[in-house]
Design a protein around this motif. Sequence first.
Motif, PDB file in Angstrom:
ATOM      1  N   PRO A  45       0.837  -1.211   0.000  1.00 11.87           N
ATOM      2  CA  PRO A  45       0.000   0.000   0.000  1.00 11.87           C
ATOM      3  C   PRO A  45       0.866   1.253   0.000  1.00 11.87           C
ATOM      4  O   PRO A  45       1.871   1.329   0.697  1.00 11.87           O
ATOM      5  CB  PRO A  45      -0.794  -0.128   1.308  1.00 11.87           C
ATOM      6  CG  PRO A  45       0.060  -0.979   2.190  1.00 11.87           C
ATOM      7  CD  PRO A  45       0.746  -1.952   1.284  1.00 11.87           C
ATOM      8  N   GLN A  46       0.456   2.247  -0.780  1.00 12.83           N
ATOM      9  CA  GLN A  46       1.196   3.512  -0.851  1.00 12.83           C
ATOM     10  C   GLN A  46       0.453   4.663  -0.185  1.00 12.83           C
ATOM     11  O   GLN A  46       1.054   5.687   0.120  1.00 12.83           O
ATOM     12  CB  GLN A  46       1.478   3.862  -2.313  1.00 12.83           C
ATOM     13  CG  GLN A  46       2.316   2.824  -3.043  1.00 12.83           C
ATOM     14  CD  GLN A  46       3.670   2.601  -2.382  1.00 12.83           C
ATOM     15  OE1 GLN A  46       4.484   3.526  -2.297  1.00 12.83           O
ATOM     16  NE2 GLN A  46       3.908   1.385  -1.901  1.00 12.83           N
ATOM     17  N   ASP A  47      -0.851   4.496   0.056  1.00 10.03           N
ATOM     18  CA  ASP A  47      -1.654   5.601   0.597  1.00 10.03           C
ATOM     19  C   ASP A  47      -2.397   5.227   1.878  1.00 10.03           C
ATOM     20  O   ASP A  47      -3.171   6.028   2.393  1.00 10.03           O
ATOM     21  CB  ASP A  47      -2.680   6.061  -0.456  1.00 10.03           C
ATOM     22  CG  ASP A  47      -2.012   6.485  -1.753  1.00 10.03           C
ATOM     23  OD1 ASP A  47      -1.054   7.270  -1.673  1.00 10.03           O
ATOM     24  OD2 ASP A  47      -2.428   6.012  -2.820  1.00 10.03           O
ATOM     25  N   PHE A  48      -2.185   4.043   2.383  1.00  9.92           N
ATOM     26  CA  PHE A  48      -2.948   3.584   3.552  1.00  9.92           C
ATOM     27  C   PHE A  48      -2.398   4.159   4.852  1.00  9.92           C
ATOM     28  O   PHE A  48      -3.154   4.515   5.754  1.00  9.92           O
ATOM     29  CB  PHE A  48      -2.921   2.049   3.606  1.00  9.92           C
ATOM     30  CG  PHE A  48      -3.734   1.464   4.737  1.00  9.92           C
ATOM     31  CD1 PHE A  48      -5.093   1.236   4.583  1.00  9.92           C
ATOM     32  CD2 PHE A  48      -3.145   1.146   5.958  1.00  9.92           C
ATOM     33  CE1 PHE A  48      -5.846   0.696   5.625  1.00  9.92           C
ATOM     34  CE2 PHE A  48      -3.895   0.615   7.003  1.00  9.92           C
ATOM     35  CZ  PHE A  48      -5.247   0.393   6.831  1.00  9.92           C
ATOM     36  N   PHE A  49      -1.075   4.266   4.983  1.00  6.94           N
ATOM     37  CA  PHE A  49      -0.442   4.640   6.253  1.00  6.94           C
ATOM     38  C   PHE A  49      -0.090   6.119   6.314  1.00  6.94           C
ATOM     39  O   PHE A  49       0.152   6.759   5.285  1.00  6.94           O
ATOM     40  CB  PHE A  49       0.833   3.824   6.466  1.00  6.94           C
ATOM     41  CG  PHE A  49       0.610   2.351   6.614  1.00  6.94           C
ATOM     42  CD1 PHE A  49      -0.162   1.846   7.653  1.00  6.94           C
ATOM     43  CD2 PHE A  49       1.180   1.461   5.719  1.00  6.94           C
ATOM     44  CE1 PHE A  49      -0.357   0.484   7.796  1.00  6.94           C
ATOM     45  CE2 PHE A  49       0.991   0.095   5.863  1.00  6.94           C
ATOM     46  CZ  PHE A  49       0.217  -0.393   6.901  1.00  6.94           C
ATOM     47  N   ARG A  50      -0.009   6.636   7.530  1.00 10.06           N
ATOM     48  CA  ARG A  50       0.522   7.960   7.821  1.00 10.06           C
ATOM     49  C   ARG A  50       1.813   7.751   8.628  1.00 10.06           C
ATOM     50  O   ARG A  50       2.056   6.668   9.174  1.00 10.06           O
ATOM     51  CB  ARG A  50      -0.464   8.813   8.607  1.00 10.06           C
ATOM     52  CG  ARG A  50      -0.916   8.219   9.938  1.00 10.06           C
ATOM     53  CD  ARG A  50      -1.180   9.282  10.989  1.00 10.06           C
ATOM     54  NE  ARG A  50       0.064   9.847  11.515  1.00 10.06           N
ATOM     55  CZ  ARG A  50       0.145  10.968  12.212  1.00 10.06           C
ATOM     56  NH1 ARG A  50      -0.948  11.646  12.490  1.00 10.06           N
ATOM     57  NH2 ARG A  50       1.308  11.416  12.663  1.00 10.06           N
ATOM     58  N   PRO A  51       2.662   8.776   8.773  1.00 12.29           N
ATOM     59  CA  PRO A  51       3.879   8.626   9.582  1.00 12.29           C
ATOM     60  C   PRO A  51       3.547   8.378  11.050  1.00 12.29           C
ATOM     61  O   PRO A  51       2.535   8.862  11.566  1.00 12.29           O
ATOM     62  CB  PRO A  51       4.599   9.963   9.402  1.00 12.29           C
ATOM     63  CG  PRO A  51       4.048  10.533   8.136  1.00 12.29           C
ATOM     64  CD  PRO A  51       2.619  10.083   8.076  1.00 12.29           C
ATOM     65  N   PRO A  52       4.400   7.649  11.777  1.00 13.67           N
ATOM     66  CA  PRO A  52       4.136   7.389  13.202  1.00 13.67           C
ATOM     67  C   PRO A  52       4.456   8.576  14.101  1.00 13.67           C
ATOM     68  O   PRO A  52       4.049   8.584  15.268  1.00 13.67           O
ATOM     69  CB  PRO A  52       5.061   6.208  13.515  1.00 13.67           C
ATOM     70  CG  PRO A  52       6.179   6.334  12.533  1.00 13.67           C
ATOM     71  CD  PRO A  52       5.575   6.898  11.287  1.00 13.67           C
ATOM     72  N   GLY A  84       9.794  11.127  24.687  1.00 12.28           N
ATOM     73  CA  GLY A  84       8.495  11.714  24.984  1.00 12.28           C
ATOM     74  C   GLY A  84       7.753  12.321  23.816  1.00 12.28           C
ATOM     75  O   GLY A  84       6.736  12.991  24.020  1.00 12.28           O
ATOM     76  N   LEU A  85       8.213  12.095  22.565  1.00 16.50           N
ATOM     77  CA  LEU A  85       7.452  12.593  21.416  1.00 16.50           C
ATOM     78  C   LEU A  85       6.210  11.729  21.212  1.00 16.50           C
ATOM     79  O   LEU A  85       6.277  10.497  21.326  1.00 16.50           O
ATOM     80  CB  LEU A  85       8.303  12.569  20.151  1.00 16.50           C
ATOM     81  CG  LEU A  85       9.540  13.470  20.114  1.00 16.50           C
ATOM     82  CD1 LEU A  85      10.169  13.434  18.732  1.00 16.50           C
ATOM     83  CD2 LEU A  85       9.196  14.899  20.491  1.00 16.50           C
ATOM     84  N   PRO A  86       5.063  12.330  20.886  1.00 14.76           N
ATOM     85  CA  PRO A  86       3.852  11.542  20.654  1.00 14.76           C
ATOM     86  C   PRO A  86       4.026  10.581  19.475  1.00 14.76           C
ATOM     87  O   PRO A  86       4.571  10.945  18.432  1.00 14.76           O
ATOM     88  CB  PRO A  86       2.791  12.607  20.335  1.00 14.76           C
ATOM     89  CG  PRO A  86       3.329  13.867  20.931  1.00 14.76           C
ATOM     90  CD  PRO A  86       4.808  13.781  20.796  1.00 14.76           C
ATOM     91  N   VAL A  87       3.574   9.342  19.676  1.00 16.09           N
ATOM     92  CA  VAL A  87       3.595   8.317  18.640  1.00 16.09           C
ATOM     93  C   VAL A  87       2.160   7.983  18.275  1.00 16.09           C
ATOM     94  O   VAL A  87       1.328   7.748  19.164  1.00 16.09           O
ATOM     95  CB  VAL A  87       4.331   7.055  19.130  1.00 16.09           C
ATOM     96  CG1 VAL A  87       4.300   5.958  18.061  1.00 16.09           C
ATOM     97  CG2 VAL A  87       5.780   7.378  19.506  1.00 16.09           C
ATOM     98  N   TYR A  88       1.877   7.944  16.982  1.00 16.15           N
ATOM     99  CA  TYR A  88       0.509   7.783  16.501  1.00 16.15           C
ATOM    100  C   TYR A  88       0.353   6.482  15.715  1.00 16.15           C
ATOM    101  O   TYR A  88       1.295   6.002  15.072  1.00 16.15           O
ATOM    102  CB  TYR A  88       0.120   8.959  15.614  1.00 16.15           C
ATOM    103  CG  TYR A  88       0.241  10.304  16.286  1.00 16.15           C
ATOM    104  CD1 TYR A  88      -0.770  10.776  17.132  1.00 16.15           C
ATOM    105  CD2 TYR A  88       1.375  11.097  16.102  1.00 16.15           C
ATOM    106  CE1 TYR A  88      -0.643  12.009  17.761  1.00 16.15           C
ATOM    107  CE2 TYR A  88       1.498  12.320  16.732  1.00 16.15           C
ATOM    108  CZ  TYR A  88       0.484  12.786  17.564  1.00 16.15           C
ATOM    109  OH  TYR A  88       0.625  13.992  18.187  1.00 16.15           O
ATOM    110  N   ALA A  89      -0.861   5.927  15.756  1.00 13.99           N
ATOM    111  CA  ALA A  89      -1.182   4.756  14.940  1.00 13.99           C
ATOM    112  C   ALA A  89      -1.076   5.140  13.470  1.00 13.99           C
ATOM    113  O   ALA A  89      -1.663   6.134  13.044  1.00 13.99           O
ATOM    114  CB  ALA A  89      -2.581   4.251  15.254  1.00 13.99           C
TER     115      ALA A  89
END
Length: 590
Positions: A45-52, A84-89
């Motif tokens: 997939p090329q468009d499914f994910f965003r950066p963490p 401590g940087l926020p990590v996102y799904a």
Amino acid sequence: MRFKKIYHYALKTIATFGLSLLVITNFAFNYSYPKLNDVADRVYPQDFFRPPLDIPIVLAGTFGEMRPNHFHSGIDIRTNSQEGLPVYAVGEGYISRIRVQASGFGYALYITHPNGLVSVYAHLQRYAPEFTQAMRKMQYELHSFEVDSLLHPTLLPVKKGQLIAYSGNSGASQGPHLHFEIRDAITEETINPLLCGFEVPDKVNPYIQAVTIYPLNENSSINNLKVKQRFAASGRPEYTINNGNIINAWGTVGIGIEALDLQSNSNNNNGVYSIELKQNGERIYFSKVERFFFKDTRAINSHCDFKERNNSGRWVQKSFVDPGNQLTIYKDLTNRGRIALEPGDIYNMEYIVKDVKGNTSTLKFTINCLEKNPYELKFSNVRNSKDFWPCEVQNKFTLGNFTATFPAYTFYDSILLYRAMKPRVGNAYSSSYTIGNSDIPAHGMFDVWIKPEREMTPFQLSKALIVQAGRGSAGGLYQDGVIKGKAKTMGSFYIGVDSIAPSIKPINISNGRNLSKSVRISVKIGDNLSGIKSYKAYIDDEWVLMNYDQKYALLFYVFDENCVEGKHVFRLVVTDMKDNKSQYLASFTR
């Protein structure tokens, strides 16, 4: 109530995994990827994910790059040297695994996505509050800091972009960063995340450092020498070696390359993506770190020149594949990359090295096969030697009171294995037995058995283990008149006894101390030989959670609702692998 359900499912990991697998399988077969990355064999997939992270991706480590005893299984994303940087799904899905380790990944989360992929976030500082509560519930129920739980798909769903954790430096991390992976939920292969639409600016060609040419049998030579020859490269991005001069050789040879990669916004020397070797315009070797199985990762010791790495620190990636190397990163191999030179023939060789963005460097050189062998022809009788070990079968030998058993393909190639016995010295209970040397890699564990050579009491036998000189303990259990252990590296072995209890060194606590202004209790623990097996802490005889940072040998309890204001008694019990125990006891005021 919800967290009781979470723990209930976590304990039933086998059943949970089976159900999860059914769900994942359905997702995988019902999802079609939008487009193909042109450097990969499969569609991702090329468009499914965003950066963490919400900062640009700058890499401190690339997928598949060379590490001691393993390929790097993800990408290391810089976090500006801070925690401590926020990590996102990175996409919608559900938390399918919560894992806490004293070493390894430290605090890690796994998210299974509906496209059949799993994202992994490791070396975290902490989880988001909801997942922290789930983790602590498991830890207190199991009375264990370390947990590894598979969760049902309906328990902890997440949305794309949801806050799941904060970046850190936990586990075996050597500095603040986010280790990030993409895995195949069905095969459990780890996949190069940069094939899945994560953007990392990169217009820099790989850097080729040198080429090494190897004589692969006793009748082979390079420039009239029967040892491998290294040639430095120059001329980026179209490299040459040996000042463009022809290299004279004879017999069967192999070739290896030293190459690194850089990204546009990073000065880290990282690993390359693919290596191709052509002979007179025809591909004879190709490797690509698109994906691999974790069970094969130790075969990096075959993929690279293990002896060279041990002695010089150089990572030379061989372009010829050993018969016991089961890595799936290779294709289009001719004679497994070995080149059988024909007298008088000219071989125009070309390396093509790429990064995952397709940036390319090449290296060209010429090998001339001599008209005749510069040395007297020899025919070896090595296969009839008692020290010759075929790699494809189980090998077993006994020397004195020592027995070693190697399963098939413990070694990557057939070898001559050195063996020796030295008399017992000091407090040893056996002679010292040496097999092989540090330049011979083993892929898996092998059995090492030694019979005691002087009388041992029942207590001594209960504490007996096999000591591997310079490496600590190879474990050990007395059974059938011998001490049975397992090793993963060649070396020297003898029977020792571990009757010394682990050490406990308090840092900020002592008997009668006032800790009302402290946020935690900290101690350091250690063991002289067999290693730490368990640690249990109690306040007023109630178990409390001690966090363990193995790289600093640090145990610490963060004051929480389990320790109210007033006087308390702290007790810590540490046990090693031979069941030696130490206890530390102190009263304190909170």
